[in-house]
Design an enzyme around this catalytic site. Sequence first.
Site, short mmCIF file in Angstrom:
data_model
loop_
_atom_site.label_atom_id
_atom_site.label_comp_id
_atom_site.label_asym_id
_atom_site.label_seq_id
_atom_site.Cartn_x
_atom_site.Cartn_y
_atom_site.Cartn_z
N LYS B 86 0.85 -1.21 0.00
CA LYS B 86 0.00 0.00 0.00
C LYS B 86 0.88 1.25 0.00
CE LYS B 86 -3.79 2.00 2.78
NZ LYS B 86 -4.59 1.79 4.02
N SER B 161 -9.50 1.95 3.52
CA SER B 161 -8.70 2.72 2.60
C SER B 161 -7.72 1.87 1.79
CB SER B 161 -7.92 3.80 3.34
OG SER B 161 -7.06 3.21 4.28
N SER B 185 -9.51 -0.36 7.80
CA SER B 185 -9.05 -0.21 6.41
C SER B 185 -8.36 -1.41 5.79
CB SER B 185 -8.12 1.00 6.32
OG SER B 185 -8.87 2.18 6.51
#
Lengths: 99, 503, 491
Positions: B86, B161, B185
């Site tokens: 990420k 997210s 997330s």
Amino acid sequence: MALSEDEVRHVGMLARIALTDAEVADLAPQLSKILQYAEQVGEVADAGNVEPTVHPYPLQNVFRDDVPGQPLDREALLSQGPDVDDHRFVVPQIVAEEG
Amino acid sequence: MSQLTARSAHDLLAAMAAGDVTAVEVTQAHLDRIAAVDGDGSGDRDVHAFLQVTGEAALAKAADVDARRAGGESVGALAGVPIAVKDVVVTEGIPTTCGSKILQGWVPPYDATLVARLKAADAIIVGKTNMDEFAMGSSNENSAYGNVRNPWDLGRVPGGSSGGSAAAVAAGMAPLAIGTDTGGSIRQPAALCGIVGGKPTYGAVSRYGLIAFASSLDQAGPFARTVADAALLQRVIAGHDPLDSTSIPEPSRDLLAGIESGVAGMRLGVVRELQGEGYEPGVEASFNAALDRFRDLGAEIIEVSLPHAPYGLPAYYLVAPSECSSNLAKFDGVRFGLRVDAATTEEMMAATRAAGFGAEVKRRIMIGTHALSSGYYDAYYAQASRVRTLIADDFRAAFGQVDALVSPTSPSVAFPHDSKTADPIAMYLNDVATVPASLAGTPAISIPCGLAVAPDGTDPLPVGLQIMAPLHRDEVMYRVARAFEASLGFDPTPAGAHALAMA
Amino acid sequence: MAFQMPDGWELVVGLEVHVELNTATKMFSASPVDFAGEPNTRVFPLDAGLPGTLPVINGRAVEAAARLGLAINCGVAERCVMHRKNYFYPDLPKGYQISQYDVPLCHDGWLDLDVEDYDDIVRVRIERLHMEEDTGKSTHVGGAGRLHGADASMIDYNRAGIPLLEIVSRPDIHDPAVAMAYVREVQAIVKALGVSDAKLEEGSMRCDANVSVNRVGATEFGTRREIKNVNSIRSVGRAIAYEAFAQIDEIEAGATIVQETRHWDEAKGVTSTLRRKETVADYRYFPDPDLVAIVSVPEWVDGLRASLPELPRVTRDRITAMGVASPQAVSMVGGDEMLGWFDAGVAAGADPRTLANWITGDVVGQLGQAGLTETESGLTGAHLAELVGMVDGGALSTKMAKDVLVGVIESRGAKSPSEVAQERGLEQMSDTGALQAIVDDVIARNPAVVEKIRGGADKAIGALVGQVMGATRGQANPGMVNDLLRAAIDG
């Protein structure tokens, strides 16, 4: 509690985010709604008797030995800077001293 | 050889160890998959999971792993396995944006600790994934670089997210990915994408090199298509780090050793407050079926209460924005990242941050700034921190009665793009079930527990089951998750009329 | 001339003193702190506020802070945390300073001061001592290098993150002389502990003064103004005195004193407005979630207290008890090497009063003329003891001794006084017979010193060498003298 547009401008100043008048007008009701939602925490009566939690896992006295390491290569550091001169980061005129 | 991009990391490791396939072949297959389906968001079938694909470096590392293995040298625990990271995680020499314009083009001069561990384990980092800007969001619609699409239905969100990492794994672009979880997330996108996503105990994985959103909540964790893969990945990245003062000094128990032990005789607590109103009927049905399955496996299902759980989301929306308002102050246009020129420094900073931050980030910074400001601190941040203690106490009490807690991960299955963007609170409610474990710091994992049709749709979409374990007992949640997974046999291949083609 | 407030007026001063620690690394990062000249070469990712970085507390800094707190009679908090002080400024790389807010590491101390013209000891209470970190350094371009009128500023982050201790006094100071004595005492204590260079001129110690005036009998303090840029002890006194009278003049002219920060200009001898604050800054303090609590157990505190060195007050008393005048004691305790010279010199047999006269008189004078620091001189207590002995013994006149001192300093301590005396044209006396007689005589007249040497205090032989050299008008061969003395002592 609702936030007025003046309060939104004040927060914008504290947070150093430039806001247009249109944005301020949009943000006031949005932020007010979010705050009203979050204010539910005030309903928790037994919260008065407990300590606040900052860390879920209890730790204390985490220290580092006073032993130097290798600093960043200066070029690697400065090459990221938007405006660099004479090995320093350049910024335009500073008006306020701090705060 | 069966499709390399559908295999688990454990399978790939075994195949490479046996000499059936090389690391370069495995890496190339995944890079090809990325090229075929990911795009850059402009096409309406692009998944757009990646912001940066590091193909050359990945192949070079894979070649190195192959050479060392051929030369008889020992290789790391993830040798040759592709992994997506990420873009909130700092990677030396690889642009890191956090999904934000304010960091466009920033190339870090150092690696996050977890990245160093991945490299030491010989994992093959294939790229940096798309995400909600600064990890704020539950749908990956807040990225400055465009939305991510859910491989199960390209018209729907993957969750957020860590939407990019979840989509990458679900779509077969990598068997493993790193996400971060602050209020849900990792878990929520795992649920919406039909894969496994774990949030370790707070402090189990070093935060050094995680661009901070909410420091007392952020944790990096694994995405995978199998529970064992997720446990392996967590084992590689977890451990004490002297660069992180909040890092737990004691090692955890081995996450894989007892993973096949089953749940017979275990007590599982159903959290009364994390179900019912606000949860889609399909999600509830799937969850109840999961409880039946646990009973069939020999677990005892007990209803427990976390009385303060309903205050979790309100408390979270004071604590997290407060911490983020301070954490994001370093983005001021002085030393790195975007700068918008102006006559004075004050104006430069304000203009830079106005141009560089998206709407959701601005909202949260402002909420947080207000919550910490003079006169408001006690009613807001301090009060929320006290509610946090009560929630943690609720968890402790519950774990006195049961070995693990279960709930649906998300109140809904994947929803269409743009369907919740008008109302921030509607979006925040996606995390209603995940936030309590974040506030308490307890480990939590989401695994697929079935499919359900969305109220507004016709195709079945994945439903996630959340399993929570006591502080620093991450091995318990992996064990319970594995038992369920083995019994259910969920196929994580996206299917349905609007799904990504997997062949 | 003693300071006096005009009739009917009172002065109230509180002092904030910042001490920059001399730890090897910064407060929260392992960046070296070695004052390298080149900008931005002592910067870790954390010190540049790079995304993803985290602070880790320097344990040695905490220890130094607690020791200093104990030395100024503070209590040490059982439990405290670090807070974030949030504000935007280019030299503040994270956009917040890690500091301490409601519970400082140390609290409620005091200093007892001997102030000239005061019969009694003056006690100034200390509210707190807390830990924080320093900011980067801005150089302002254009506008004569001052912030106001500058076109741009250039930032160097070498200093960002260096450990700072802040000591806040209570508003117990009512006289610039007391303020100066307070700052001097803090400086002396810091040096005795060895935790900082504590030089106001260099910035390793900084002093801000909060000054207000009120009419006698007023029930409240007046509004205070803060004075910055006070870069010497002398400035402390001058700036406070100026500000006190300036405020009185303004009030008597009908103006209201508004809370503001003022800049002291040492050259012009005035304070002027730096900035007016209509609103108090809102720092939005909250506990730093990246750091965990500091818990002080009694055993740790007791151990630190037991290991404190002799503190300046005790040292001064010890020295004056030897007959040395108080101002000389103050001067030596406040120096960098002078105290060490004095103690070593006395141990080597020198008379304390004579030695103190030499140290605070000629030595200070010659260092000043040569532009050298005490450390740079290379002088030692043994040198000075030898010199004093040579004068006492009559080998050198005081004037000749001053020349010898110059020579020792010129050699940066490589040459002893007797070596310099020899070089400067005094003949050596090598007649062993005559020397032996002198040696025997010196031994007979110094039984106490001989005992000391036999007891193991080897360095005390210096004084006897000096006496023999004196008796020979500095012309004996020092090596031979040494041998003869040794032989006689060892029997």
